[in-house]
Design a protein around this motif. Structure first.
Motif, mmCIF file in Angstrom:
data_model
loop_
_atom_site.group_PDB
_atom_site.id
_atom_site.type_symbol
_atom_site.label_atom_id
_atom_site.label_comp_id
_atom_site.label_asym_id
_atom_site.label_seq_id
_atom_site.Cartn_x
_atom_site.Cartn_y
_atom_site.Cartn_z
ATOM 1 N N LEU A 288 1.124 -1.437 0.309
ATOM 2 C CA LEU A 288 -0.287 -0.283 -0.178
ATOM 3 C C LEU A 288 0.643 1.226 -0.004
ATOM 4 O O LEU A 288 0.320 2.366 -0.255
ATOM 5 C CB LEU A 288 -1.152 -0.067 1.540
ATOM 6 C CG LEU A 288 -2.216 -0.814 0.917
ATOM 7 C CD1 LEU A 288 -3.028 -0.960 2.570
ATOM 8 C CD2 LEU A 288 -2.685 -1.187 -0.485
ATOM 9 N N GLY A 289 2.392 1.078 0.788
ATOM 10 C CA GLY A 289 3.200 2.287 0.598
ATOM 11 C C GLY A 289 3.806 2.678 -0.544
ATOM 12 O O GLY A 289 3.930 3.582 -1.019
ATOM 13 N N LEU A 290 3.808 1.360 -1.799
ATOM 14 C CA LEU A 290 4.911 1.882 -3.159
ATOM 15 C C LEU A 290 2.890 1.719 -4.293
ATOM 16 O O LEU A 290 3.646 2.194 -4.906
ATOM 17 C CB LEU A 290 5.338 0.555 -3.114
ATOM 18 C CG LEU A 290 6.005 -0.193 -2.373
ATOM 19 C CD1 LEU A 290 6.202 -2.339 -2.197
ATOM 20 C CD2 LEU A 290 7.135 0.797 -2.377
ATOM 21 N N VAL B 257 -7.321 -4.206 -2.326
ATOM 22 C CA VAL B 257 -8.173 -4.564 -4.144
ATOM 23 C C VAL B 257 -9.300 -3.048 -3.832
ATOM 24 O O VAL B 257 -9.165 -2.389 -5.399
ATOM 25 C CB VAL B 257 -9.133 -5.712 -3.560
ATOM 26 C CG1 VAL B 257 -10.481 -6.002 -4.128
ATOM 27 C CG2 VAL B 257 -8.224 -6.875 -3.893
ATOM 28 N N ASN B 258 -9.393 -2.602 -3.201
ATOM 29 C CA ASN B 258 -10.223 -1.296 -2.886
ATOM 30 C C ASN B 258 -9.504 -0.330 -3.336
ATOM 31 O O ASN B 258 -10.069 0.693 -4.167
ATOM 32 C CB ASN B 258 -10.440 -0.825 -1.721
ATOM 33 C CG ASN B 258 -11.584 -1.744 -1.038
ATOM 34 O OD1 ASN B 258 -12.840 -1.431 -1.645
ATOM 35 N ND2 ASN B 258 -11.822 -2.827 -0.339
ATOM 36 N N VAL C 160 -10.959 -5.637 -11.332
ATOM 37 C CA VAL C 160 -10.875 -5.575 -9.966
ATOM 38 C C VAL C 160 -12.857 -6.050 -9.385
ATOM 39 O O VAL C 160 -13.756 -6.338 -9.003
ATOM 40 C CB VAL C 160 -10.413 -4.893 -9.474
ATOM 41 C CG1 VAL C 160 -10.907 -4.902 -8.008
ATOM 42 C CG2 VAL C 160 -8.897 -4.933 -9.147
ATOM 43 N N ILE C 161 -13.117 -4.977 -10.441
ATOM 44 C CA ILE C 161 -14.280 -4.298 -10.072
ATOM 45 C C ILE C 161 -15.573 -4.641 -10.845
ATOM 46 O O ILE C 161 -16.417 -5.508 -9.983
ATOM 47 C CB ILE C 161 -14.865 -3.057 -10.358
ATOM 48 C CG1 ILE C 161 -14.576 -1.610 -10.236
ATOM 49 C CG2 ILE C 161 -15.896 -2.351 -10.726
ATOM 50 C CD1 ILE C 161 -14.407 -0.436 -11.097
ATOM 51 N N VAL D 265 -13.703 -9.985 -3.507
ATOM 52 C CA VAL D 265 -13.228 -9.365 -1.903
ATOM 53 C C VAL D 265 -14.020 -8.432 -1.383
ATOM 54 O O VAL D 265 -13.913 -8.160 -0.496
ATOM 55 C CB VAL D 265 -12.262 -9.006 -1.854
ATOM 56 C CG1 VAL D 265 -11.564 -8.181 -0.998
ATOM 57 C CG2 VAL D 265 -10.797 -10.529 -2.160
ATOM 58 N N LEU D 266 -14.289 -7.672 -3.416
ATOM 59 C CA LEU D 266 -15.269 -6.707 -2.984
ATOM 60 C C LEU D 266 -16.750 -6.663 -2.449
ATOM 61 O O LEU D 266 -17.598 -7.467 -2.767
ATOM 62 C CB LEU D 266 -15.302 -5.569 -4.528
ATOM 63 C CG LEU D 266 -14.295 -5.448 -4.849
ATOM 64 C CD1 LEU D 266 -14.750 -4.609 -5.839
ATOM 65 C CD2 LEU D 266 -13.907 -3.929 -3.685
ATOM 66 N N LYS D 267 -16.805 -6.425 -1.215
ATOM 67 C CA LYS D 267 -17.952 -6.372 -0.633
ATOM 68 C C LYS D 267 -18.756 -5.611 -1.726
ATOM 69 O O LYS D 267 -19.104 -4.510 -1.487
ATOM 70 C CB LYS D 267 -18.281 -6.351 1.095
ATOM 71 C CG LYS D 267 -17.214 -7.867 1.319
ATOM 72 C CD LYS D 267 -17.993 -9.294 0.424
ATOM 73 C CE LYS D 267 -16.455 -10.371 1.090
ATOM 74 N NZ LYS D 267 -16.434 -11.346 0.366
#
Length: 373
Positions: free
Chosen positions: A56-58, A85-86, A99-100, A105-107
């Motif tokens: 997430l930092g990269l 993922v978000n 991804v969408i 993983v997306l709820k």
């Protein structure tokens, strides 16, 4: 090298601040996602910890191609970290799309957040997602964005209740792009088919009449009622004024949609093709004029002319590929009564407009030629 060893190597790379090592780290994570499903399942906790601690930092500074590859790899991974993922789902649309569309993983809460925070193109992808839940469907209907509702109407696996179907059919009175997908929707009832019948064109009317075996007497009564309503509304104005008002309202909605996409940097040449595929010729015209910075009247006159080569110049100016243009011309002619004319000969001239010139020269040539129509 085993997955465990790969993880150890990645952890070592994570300690380095070298830009080259950081790029190797990101590429290594992408390759790790290609590992055998059983091995990934066994090591998923370690992989998730690795991703959560460093990625997430990269991701914000990662190369676009790396983010895109990672989004493709993680789009079906059940073990992917939700935060990651978000982040990818909110990236530019070409990265976010897989991804969408597919991430388990997306709820529903994540998808609703995309409907509120993301661009219209992201919202369209949410509406197209398979097996869309009732909460997300309701959020789309509440927002009432025409392009997003049209995508929902074409999503046959979405959890669409009868009340939601009625709202879509009611919206089809003003949003023409809804009529085609709704006429083919498996949840369309006889009652709603009769309502939709009044607003659609001849081809869709025939399809609806055949599919539902509509009673001719009921059809005549419905049409008579619609005419009566139109005349009632035209008490102080002509029927033509009413039609113009509806056209003006539709065009204003489409103009707002294009402006939103353009302001967000999401209006691209591919959107023109999608608009035509959805039967939205006026949306195509507005988008083409906006992308090319052309006069909207010039674009419309060219579309209605017998000079398809000018349309070719406009399309070349906004980055449409020569190989795609014949399909674009065919779709426009199908939606516009055969115009722009010129037949096969005109089509050949139009393809010739994609010569060895840059987009700026094509745009200038279009503007000058459009003045003569």
């Amino acid at each position: 090298m085993s997955l465990a060893l790969s993880s150890e190597s990645l952890l070592e790379l994570a300690k380095s601040r070298s830009p080259a090592d950081r790029e190797r780290l990101l590429l290594g994570i992408v390759e790790l996602c290609d590992a055998d499903d059983g091995a990934v399942a066994t090591a998923s906790a370690r992989v998730q910890a690795l991703l959560n601690s460093i990625f997430l930092g990269l991701v914000a500074s990662a190369e676009r191609e790396i983010r895109k590859r990672l989004a493709d790899k993680l789009s079906t991974a059940e073990w992917a970290p939700p935060a990651l993922v978000n982040v990818l789902a909110l990236d530019e649309i070409e990265i976010a799309r897989p991804v969408i569309a597919a991430s388990p993983v997306l709820k529903d809460a994540d998808l609703i957040r995309l409907l509120v925070e993301a661009t219209v193109e992201h919202q369209i992808e949410v509406a197209r997602r398979p097996n869309l839940g009732p909460g997300v469907v309701e959020a789309i209907l509440q927002a009432g964005e025409p392009a997003v509702m049209t995508a929902l109407a074409g999503n046959r696996s979405a959890t669409l209740a009868p009340a939601g179907m009625r709202r879509l059919v009611a919206a089809a009175r003003e949003v023409a792009s809804l009529r085609g997908p709704l006429s083919r929707h498996p949840k369309l009832t006889n009652e709603l088919a009769m309502q939709l019948y009044i607003w659609v064109g001849r081809a869709l009317r025939q399809s609806l009449a055949e599919r539902f075996r509509l009673d001719p007497k009921l059809i005549e009564a419905a049409l008579a009622q619609s005419v009566q309503e139109a005349h009632g509304a035209a008490h102080s104005n002509s029927q033509g004024v009413i039609v113009l008002a509806r056209d003006s309202q539709r065009e204003a909605m489409e103009q707002r949609l294009i402006e939103k996409l353009h302001d967000a940097g999401q209006l691209r040449a591919g959107y023109l093709v999608r608009a035509l595929q959805e039967g939205r010729l006026s949306l195509f015209s507005i988008a083409l004029a906006t992308l090319g910075r052309f006069e909207a009247d010039h674009v419309q006159r060219v579309i209605d002319s017998d000079r398809p080569e000018l349309l070719g110049l406009a399309c070349a100016a906004v980055g449409i590929d020569r190989s795609v243009f014949p399909s674009i011309l065919e779709m426009i002619r199908g939606l516009n009564g055969g115009r722009p004319g010129g037949g096969p000969e005109g089509a050949s001239r139009a393809v010739g407009a994609f010569g060895p010139v840059n987009p700026q020269i094509a745009a200038t040539a279009f503007r000058q030629a459009a003045l003569s129509i």
